[in-house]
Design a protein around this motif. Structure first.
Motif, PDB file in Angstrom:
ATOM      1  N   ALA A 135      -0.822  11.136  -1.617  1.00  0.00           N
ATOM      2  CA  ALA A 135      -0.474  11.206  -0.202  1.00  0.00           C
ATOM      3  C   ALA A 135      -0.251  12.664   0.205  1.00  0.00           C
ATOM      4  N   PRO A 136      -0.569  13.018   1.448  1.00  0.00           N
ATOM      5  CA  PRO A 136      -0.338  14.403   1.896  1.00  0.00           C
ATOM      6  C   PRO A 136       1.147  14.687   2.065  1.00  0.00           C
ATOM      7  N   THR A 137       1.499  15.964   2.105  1.00  0.00           N
ATOM      8  CA  THR A 137       2.870  16.387   2.353  1.00  0.00           C
ATOM      9  C   THR A 137       2.894  17.192   3.640  1.00  0.00           C
ATOM     10  N   SER A 150      -6.247  14.887  10.641  1.00  0.00           N
ATOM     11  CA  SER A 150      -6.570  15.176   9.241  1.00  0.00           C
ATOM     12  C   SER A 150      -5.552  14.542   8.305  1.00  0.00           C
ATOM     13  N   ILE A 151      -4.283  14.586   8.687  1.00  0.00           N
ATOM     14  CA  ILE A 151      -3.228  13.980   7.869  1.00  0.00           C
ATOM     15  C   ILE A 151      -3.446  12.474   7.766  1.00  0.00           C
ATOM     16  N   LYS A 152      -3.778  11.862   8.888  1.00  0.00           N
ATOM     17  CA  LYS A 152      -3.999  10.409   8.886  1.00  0.00           C
ATOM     18  C   LYS A 152      -5.202  10.057   8.014  1.00  0.00           C
ATOM     19  N   ALA A 153      -6.276  10.839   8.091  1.00  0.00           N
ATOM     20  CA  ALA A 153      -7.454  10.576   7.263  1.00  0.00           C
ATOM     21  C   ALA A 153      -7.118  10.730   5.781  1.00  0.00           C
ATOM     22  N   SER A 154      -6.349  11.754   5.441  1.00  0.00           N
ATOM     23  CA  SER A 154      -5.945  11.957   4.049  1.00  0.00           C
ATOM     24  C   SER A 154      -5.072  10.808   3.564  1.00  0.00           C
ATOM     25  N   PHE A 155      -4.184  10.315   4.431  1.00  0.00           N
ATOM     26  CA  PHE A 155      -3.308   9.207   4.047  1.00  0.00           C
ATOM     27  C   PHE A 155      -4.102   7.915   3.854  1.00  0.00           C
ATOM     28  N   ARG A 157      -7.164   7.667   2.845  1.00  0.00           N
ATOM     29  CA  ARG A 157      -7.835   7.782   1.542  1.00  0.00           C
ATOM     30  C   ARG A 157      -6.877   7.446   0.412  1.00  0.00           C
ATOM     31  N   TYR A 158      -5.642   7.900   0.564  1.00  0.00           N
ATOM     32  CA  TYR A 158      -4.616   7.591  -0.446  1.00  0.00           C
ATOM     33  C   TYR A 158      -4.374   6.087  -0.538  1.00  0.00           C
ATOM     34  N   LEU A 159      -4.328   5.401   0.622  1.00  0.00           N
ATOM     35  CA  LEU A 159      -4.123   3.951   0.607  1.00  0.00           C
ATOM     36  C   LEU A 159      -5.274   3.234  -0.085  1.00  0.00           C
ATOM     37  N   ARG A 160      -6.512   3.690   0.166  1.00  0.00           N
ATOM     38  CA  ARG A 160      -7.667   3.052  -0.479  1.00  0.00           C
ATOM     39  C   ARG A 160      -7.625   3.251  -1.996  1.00  0.00           C
ATOM     40  N   SER A 162      -4.955   3.601  -3.746  1.00  0.00           N
ATOM     41  CA  SER A 162      -3.837   2.817  -4.284  1.00  0.00           C
ATOM     42  C   SER A 162      -4.029   1.322  -4.091  1.00  0.00           C
ATOM     43  N   LYS A 163      -5.225   0.909  -3.638  1.00  0.00           N
ATOM     44  CA  LYS A 163      -5.583  -0.504  -3.484  1.00  0.00           C
ATOM     45  C   LYS A 163      -4.724  -1.216  -2.440  1.00  0.00           C
ATOM     46  N   CYS A 164      -4.256  -0.467  -1.427  1.00  0.00           N
ATOM     47  CA  CYS A 164      -3.500  -1.082  -0.342  1.00  0.00           C
ATOM     48  C   CYS A 164      -4.477  -1.432   0.774  1.00  0.00           C
ATOM     49  N   THR A 165      -4.645  -2.703   1.026  1.00  0.00           N
ATOM     50  CA  THR A 165      -5.664  -3.156   1.967  1.00  0.00           C
ATOM     51  C   THR A 165      -5.175  -3.192   3.410  1.00  0.00           C
ATOM     52  N   ASP A 166      -3.878  -3.278   3.615  1.00  0.00           N
ATOM     53  CA  ASP A 166      -3.322  -3.384   4.972  1.00  0.00           C
ATOM     54  C   ASP A 166      -2.594  -2.084   5.317  1.00  0.00           C
ATOM     55  N   SER A 167      -3.230  -1.263   6.142  1.00  0.00           N
ATOM     56  CA  SER A 167      -2.623   0.027   6.501  1.00  0.00           C
ATOM     57  C   SER A 167      -1.471  -0.130   7.479  1.00  0.00           C
ATOM     58  N   ASN A 168      -1.286  -1.336   8.015  1.00  0.00           N
ATOM     59  CA  ASN A 168      -0.193  -1.582   8.952  1.00  0.00           C
ATOM     60  C   ASN A 168       0.949  -2.388   8.340  1.00  0.00           C
ATOM     61  N   SER A 169       0.907  -2.580   7.048  1.00  0.00           N
ATOM     62  CA  SER A 169       1.986  -3.311   6.388  1.00  0.00           C
ATOM     63  C   SER A 169       3.260  -2.466   6.350  1.00  0.00           C
TER      64      SER A 169
END
Length: 339
Positions: A135-137, A150-155, A157-160, A162-169
């Motif tokens: 995750a970005p800092t 850019s921060i949102k795009a980097s985050f 990628r981090y979720l994908r 980490s196998k997190c399928t729901d970005s709104n969870s």
């Protein structure tokens, strides 16, 4: 006998200070502590052990400034005379945690130090991209729209990764808020966390944008799109302009306030470089086409050719024209002098 012995001892003790008759120099006092604490010559390969004061012949070589600047070159020999280790371990000092690191590095650079100093290029940046899978800092309180994108795009990628399928969870939002290290932002998230995780995706995004960019972020982002000019982007590339403006419009789209395709295309056309637009006209490109995707694809191809071949030729012609104007001006000036 006692008087003679004492006299002999006094004469032997007074012999070493003879060099103090040398004219006073500011660096002499700085050399004396090392001589008292370490009477043995620390570098026998350069000076004879018989002479305990070799540095007095060249007092300028042990000035306090040089001791600090060259402390990394004789670490074991200058412990007694070197001030508190400000520069002794430059590779361990982080510019983020050391406000005085700039002044320290300037002294070593002035003396052409061969020891590399690890200076972070991210010390003044608003956020840090920690690479794929991390995750970005975020360090800053307020962000520019492109920085937030850019921060949102980097985050994401981090979720994908980490196998997190729901970005709104709830977990995903907790992870996103944990990226921000500014004190005010952390306090805001701590106080409003329970309310934020319950918001709809659109309302959550709007809350993030209002806090991180500002309450007038919609007006700011729309102005960045509508007032864009191709020449203001890197290398004047149409593709870079298009992708940047598209990312801005995606921020608006996240809260249901995006610019429609027709206005977006008109904005892109109005932003074109004049020479590029002339080139497109000569190539027979229909700039009034309503198919935005096909229109953008064609302009990307034409722009690549234009910047690779046509632009250098235009630059050469402009340079020749400038030289010709200068030649004429010099000729007129010379004729006036003769008159």
């Amino acid at each position: 006998m006692n008087v003679a012995t004492r006299t002999t001892k006094n004469s032997k003790k007074s012999a070493p200070p003879a060099p103090t008759s040398v004219p006073s120099n500011e660096s002499v006092p700085s050399a004396s502590p090392s001589l008292q604490t370490s009477p043995v010559n620390p570098n026998p390969s350069l000076d004879s052990p018989v002479n305990p004061n070799p540095s007095l012949d060249h007092p300028e070589t042990v000035s306090p400034q040089q001791q600090r600047a060259y402390s990394h070159l004789f670490e074991g020999n200058s412990v007694a005379t070197t001030p508190p280790p400000k520069n002794s371990a430059p590779l361990r000092v982080s510019p983020l945690n050391s406000p005085g690191s700039d002044s320290d590095s300037s002294s070593s650079s002035d003396n052409s130090s061969p020891v590399p100093v690890n200076m972070s290029s991210k010390s003044g940046e608003s956020w840090t991209n920690n690479g794929p899978g991390k995750a970005p800092t975020v360090h800053s309180r307020f962000l520019k729209p492109q920085e937030y994108g850019s921060i949102k795009a980097s985050f994401l990628r981090y979720l994908r990764k980490s196998k997190c399928t729901d970005s709104n969870s709830e977990d995903a939002r907790d992870h996103f808020m944990a990226c921000f290290q500014n004190e005010q932002t952390m306090m805001f998230f701590a106080a409003a966390r329970d309310d934020l995780v319950k918001l709809s995706p659109q309302k959550f995004e709007e809350a993030m944008l209002e806090h991180l960019i500002g309450t007038t972020w919609v007006k700011t982002v729309r102005a960045l799109i509508l007032d864009a000019r191709q020449d203001s982007f890197e290398d004047g590339a149409f593709s870079i302009m298009y992708e940047t403006l598209l990312s801005y419009n995606n921020l608006l789209k996240g809260v249901g306030k995006e610019i429609d395709s027709s206005l977006f295309q008109s904005t892109l056309r109005a932003a074109l470089n004049r020479d590029f637009e002339t080139f497109l006209d000569a190539e027979g490109v229909d700039l009034s086409s309503s198919d935005l995707n096909a229109w953008v694809t064609l302009l990307k191809e034409k722009d690549s050719h234009f910047r690779r071949f046509r632009r250098p030729e235009l630059a050469r012609l402009a340079r020749l024209e400038e030289l010709e104007k200068k030649r004429i001006s010099d000729s007129v000036r010379s004729s006036h002098k003769h008159l």
